[in-house]
Write a protein that holds these residues in place. Structure first.
Motif, PDB file in Angstrom:
ATOM      1  N   ASP A 412      11.881 -73.959 -13.658  1.00  0.00           N
ATOM      2  CA  ASP A 412      13.922 -74.143 -14.000  1.00  0.00           C
ATOM      3  C   ASP A 412      13.742 -73.755 -15.509  1.00  0.00           C
ATOM      4  N   SER A 413      12.832 -74.207 -16.565  1.00  0.00           N
ATOM      5  CA  SER A 413      13.563 -74.562 -17.813  1.00  0.00           C
ATOM      6  C   SER A 413      13.818 -73.111 -18.784  1.00  0.00           C
ATOM      7  N   ASP A 414      14.787 -73.343 -19.577  1.00  0.00           N
ATOM      8  CA  ASP A 414      15.020 -72.155 -20.538  1.00  0.00           C
ATOM      9  C   ASP A 414      14.157 -72.553 -21.684  1.00  0.00           C
ATOM     10  N   PHE A 415      13.550 -71.017 -21.903  1.00  0.00           N
ATOM     11  CA  PHE A 415      12.733 -70.488 -23.108  1.00  0.00           C
ATOM     12  C   PHE A 415      13.221 -71.582 -25.064  1.00  0.00           C
ATOM     13  N   LEU A 416      12.890 -72.131 -25.115  1.00  0.00           N
ATOM     14  CA  LEU A 416      13.786 -73.200 -26.027  1.00  0.00           C
ATOM     15  C   LEU A 416      12.152 -73.653 -26.954  1.00  0.00           C
ATOM     16  N   PRO A 417      12.983 -73.387 -28.101  1.00  0.00           N
ATOM     17  CA  PRO A 417      11.257 -73.764 -29.375  1.00  0.00           C
ATOM     18  C   PRO A 417      11.048 -75.743 -28.954  1.00  0.00           C
ATOM     19  N   TYR A 418       9.457 -76.023 -29.043  1.00  0.00           N
ATOM     20  CA  TYR A 418       9.256 -77.786 -28.757  1.00  0.00           C
ATOM     21  C   TYR A 418       9.709 -77.928 -30.203  1.00  0.00           C
ATOM     22  N   PRO A 419       9.860 -79.593 -30.052  1.00  0.00           N
ATOM     23  CA  PRO A 419      10.101 -80.365 -31.265  1.00  0.00           C
ATOM     24  C   PRO A 419       9.426 -79.883 -33.060  1.00  0.00           C
ATOM     25  N   TYR A 429       7.988 -62.811 -31.999  1.00  0.00           N
ATOM     26  CA  TYR A 429       6.373 -63.321 -30.993  1.00  0.00           C
ATOM     27  C   TYR A 429       7.668 -64.163 -29.922  1.00  0.00           C
ATOM     28  N   SER A 430       8.090 -65.119 -31.053  1.00  0.00           N
ATOM     29  CA  SER A 430       9.057 -66.360 -29.716  1.00  0.00           C
ATOM     30  C   SER A 430      10.176 -66.783 -30.342  1.00  0.00           C
ATOM     31  N   ARG A 431      10.347 -66.302 -31.450  1.00  0.00           N
ATOM     32  CA  ARG A 431      11.387 -66.921 -32.033  1.00  0.00           C
ATOM     33  C   ARG A 431      13.050 -66.169 -31.138  1.00  0.00           C
ATOM     34  N   GLY A 435      16.377 -69.079 -25.625  1.00  0.00           N
ATOM     35  CA  GLY A 435      17.665 -69.118 -25.385  1.00  0.00           C
ATOM     36  C   GLY A 435      17.980 -68.568 -24.188  1.00  0.00           C
ATOM     37  N   THR A 436      17.292 -67.423 -23.886  1.00  0.00           N
ATOM     38  CA  THR A 436      17.705 -65.644 -23.542  1.00  0.00           C
ATOM     39  C   THR A 436      16.632 -65.360 -22.855  1.00  0.00           C
ATOM     40  N   HIS A 437      15.072 -66.384 -22.390  1.00  0.00           N
ATOM     41  CA  HIS A 437      14.712 -66.003 -21.016  1.00  0.00           C
ATOM     42  C   HIS A 437      14.192 -67.061 -20.437  1.00  0.00           C
ATOM     43  N   LYS A 438      13.715 -67.036 -19.582  1.00  0.00           N
ATOM     44  CA  LYS A 438      12.662 -68.555 -18.574  1.00  0.00           C
ATOM     45  C   LYS A 438      11.287 -68.401 -18.900  1.00  0.00           C
ATOM     46  N   ASN A 454      -3.051 -74.410 -19.156  1.00  0.00           N
ATOM     47  CA  ASN A 454      -2.425 -75.558 -18.629  1.00  0.00           C
ATOM     48  C   ASN A 454      -1.230 -75.547 -19.478  1.00  0.00           C
ATOM     49  N   THR A 455      -0.900 -75.301 -21.124  1.00  0.00           N
ATOM     50  CA  THR A 455      -0.224 -75.270 -22.120  1.00  0.00           C
ATOM     51  C   THR A 455       0.879 -73.882 -22.521  1.00  0.00           C
ATOM     52  N   TRP A 456       0.136 -72.924 -21.805  1.00  0.00           N
ATOM     53  CA  TRP A 456       0.273 -71.869 -22.066  1.00  0.00           C
ATOM     54  C   TRP A 456       2.384 -71.432 -21.220  1.00  0.00           C
ATOM     55  N   ARG A 457       2.978 -70.557 -22.655  1.00  0.00           N
ATOM     56  CA  ARG A 457       4.399 -70.446 -21.897  1.00  0.00           C
ATOM     57  C   ARG A 457       4.421 -69.014 -22.184  1.00  0.00           C
ATOM     58  N   ASN A 458       4.769 -68.801 -20.545  1.00  0.00           N
ATOM     59  CA  ASN A 458       4.655 -67.015 -21.394  1.00  0.00           C
ATOM     60  C   ASN A 458       6.503 -67.377 -20.942  1.00  0.00           C
ATOM     61  N   PHE A 459       7.577 -66.343 -20.349  1.00  0.00           N
ATOM     62  CA  PHE A 459       8.829 -66.293 -20.711  1.00  0.00           C
ATOM     63  C   PHE A 459       9.386 -64.702 -20.222  1.00  0.00           C
ATOM     64  N   TYR A 460      10.115 -64.624 -19.895  1.00  0.00           N
ATOM     65  CA  TYR A 460      10.885 -63.524 -18.913  1.00  0.00           C
ATOM     66  C   TYR A 460      12.434 -63.694 -18.879  1.00  0.00           C
ATOM     67  N   THR A 461      13.692 -62.814 -19.374  1.00  0.00           N
ATOM     68  CA  THR A 461      14.933 -63.245 -18.712  1.00  0.00           C
ATOM     69  C   THR A 461      14.442 -63.383 -16.982  1.00  0.00           C
ATOM     70  N   PRO A 462      16.042 -64.308 -16.465  1.00  0.00           N
ATOM     71  CA  PRO A 462      16.001 -64.452 -15.162  1.00  0.00           C
ATOM     72  C   PRO A 462      15.787 -63.008 -14.556  1.00  0.00           C
TER      73      PRO A 462
END
Length: 476
Positions: A412-419, A429-431, A435-438, A454-462
């Motif tokens: 359900d999460s938006d792709f956002l930077p960690y603290p 690669y990420s920045r 905000g536009t990807h899930k 387990n920590t790996w984050r992939n990201f695509y537009t919805p």
């Protein structure tokens, strides 16, 4: 975790610190890349203009250019091997919709460039006894980048209805059957640490760094949603009932294609995109998953590359967008997990009374052992998906199955930077995509076991439904 214990836990990725093992892995990845295009003719190597894929001829050249850029040019200060390389292959500067218009080198010249790049990279390692931290980082970056593009070439072949690739490494027996894996598991709430830690040999910038999150108790499905589960939604008219769809989801239903991706590209390249779909599957208003159809007798079929096969109801549903996953959840009275909940379900362990979480984190759902074929469907084994009940040896501490491999899982999460996020040298690669990807988690059958964790984050537009993506659900 000490460096030595990290090596024993992380298995083969730490073996990449050995120059000889790194060379073997680089050769293996390159052979796979070339295998994925070996049977394609010149027309197929370009293919139709489509926002969700690249011309395969451009893609393999880009893989070599990226390897050259980070290892030979950035790390070792070599001059470019091709004067026109940046103009042709730099994905930051070459707008996506122009890649079909480039005067690309021939296939033979492209393969020659690929060979020259990898040979020169390996020459730098021939007499090395160990790698410097920078050598390990940039060689790993280029190698993992190639692995991601191999996965992209696989879903490009699926998108364009090309034949299944003939990959010689598909020799590992994969589970036959497995059936369904119904039900939920209950996970106690509490504070838990997610994200990568500095003792891990390699992590992408969006995984950095580990930080605590608070999660409430929740129930999550033991396995991803199956074709059979999703079929009930389709046959109940779920695509025609607007109340199951969000405003953005309804807009996607009406427009088809990949409008969110095109908007993302337009913002990145600061220009309008011209990528009208020429692929029939992506031009029609959806009323079912993109590669499903009924045969003459009314039975459901699913297209796998260039062939239609009977729909196996125990396989995970795949090639569905985030919007489709959201609508299914609304129909089923469920919800998608947040990425924090997903990582807790994959990494955490219950405390002694079962009502909370211990601080201990697992690198893989099953613990620290390498992701072999008994635990996860990765590394192109068998060439496709397995039923959701397979790979019981890969269960998490809570009993969640196939959280690694088989099919990517939308969250359900938006792709956002960690603290405290700071971009790594590959700043694009990420920045640009925050905000536009899930976020998706877990990898799929064509993901490299060196890459996933387990920590790996992939990201695509919805709106993306071409990738090997499915989902699992949580109780409300």
């Amino acid at each position: 975790m000490s460096p030595q214990s990290a090596r024993s836990t992380l298995g083969s990725i730490s073996e990449m610190m050995n120059p000889r093992e790194l060379v073997r892995i680089m050769r293996e990845f390159r052979a796979r890349t070339l295998s994925l295009v070996a049977d394609l003719d010149d027309r197929q190597m370009i293919g139709p203009r489509l926002a969700i894929v690249n011309p395969p001829l451009w893609e393999i050249g880009h893989v070599a250019w990226t390897q050259e850029f980070w290892t030979l040019r950035h790390l070792h200060k070599h001059k470019p091997l091709r004067e026109d390389g940046d103009r042709l292959y730099n994905s930051t500067d070459v707008a996506h919709d122009t890649r079909w218009e480039l005067l690309l080198p021939s296939r033979a010249d492209t393969v020659h460039f690929m060979d020259e790049v990898i040979d020169r990279c390996i020459e730098r390692l021939d007499h090395a006894r160990e790698l410097s931290p920078d050598e390990f980082y940039f060689y790993s970056l280029a190698t993992f980048h190639e692995g991601m593009h191999a996965e992209a070439l696989a879903y490009t072949r699926q998108t364009l209805a090309y034949p299944a690739p003939n990959l010689h490494e598909q020799i590992t027996p994969t589970p036959i059957g497995g059936g369904a894996c119904p039900g939920d598991v209950e996970i106690g709430g509490g504070r838990f640490t997610i994200g990568a830690t500095p003792d891990f040999p390699f992590a992408f910038d969006n995984e950095k760094w580990a930080h605590e999150v608070e999660v409430k108790p929740f129930r999550i499905a033991r396995a991803p949603v199956t074709n059979g589960d999703y079929l009930a939604f389709v046959e109940d008219g779920g695509y025609r009932k607007s109340h199951y769809w969000s405003v953005d989801g309804r807009r996607w239903l009406e427009t088809g294609g990949a409008p969110e991706l095109e908007k993302s590209f337009a913002r990145f390249f600061n220009r309008a995109m011209n990528e009208t779909s020429a692929v029939e599957d992506f031009k029609t208003t959806p009323d079912r998953p993109v590669y499903w159809r009924r045969d003459g007798g009314g039975c459901w079929q699913q297209r796998v590359y260039d062939r239609y096969v009977p729909l196996n109801e125990n396989l995970p549903v795949v090639h569905v967008s985030w919007f489709e996953a959201e609508a299914y959840c609304n129909w089923a009275g469920r919800r998608l997990p947040s990425e924090a909940e997903w990582e807790v379900a994959a990494s955490a362990e219950p405390n002694h009374n079962g009502g909370g979480l211990t601080p201990r984190r697992r690198h893989f759902p099953w613990g620290g052992g390498a992701p072999g074929p008994e635990r996860a469907n990765l590394d192109w084994r068998g060439g496709g998906l397995v039923e959701v009940g397979a790979h019981a040896a890969g269960d998490s501490a809570f009993g969640c199955r196939q959280m690694i491999g088989n099919v990517w899982e939308w969250t359900d999460s938006d792709f956002l930077p960690y603290p405290g996020f700071t971009a790594d040298p590959y700043k694009e690669y990420s920045r640009p995509w925050f905000g536009t990807h899930k976020v998706l988690r877990g990898g799929c059958w064509s993901t490299s076991s060196l890459l996933i964790r387990n920590t790996w984050r992939n990201f695509y537009t919805p709106d993306r439904r071409d990738v090997w993506a499915g989902f699992r659900t949580c109780a409300l």
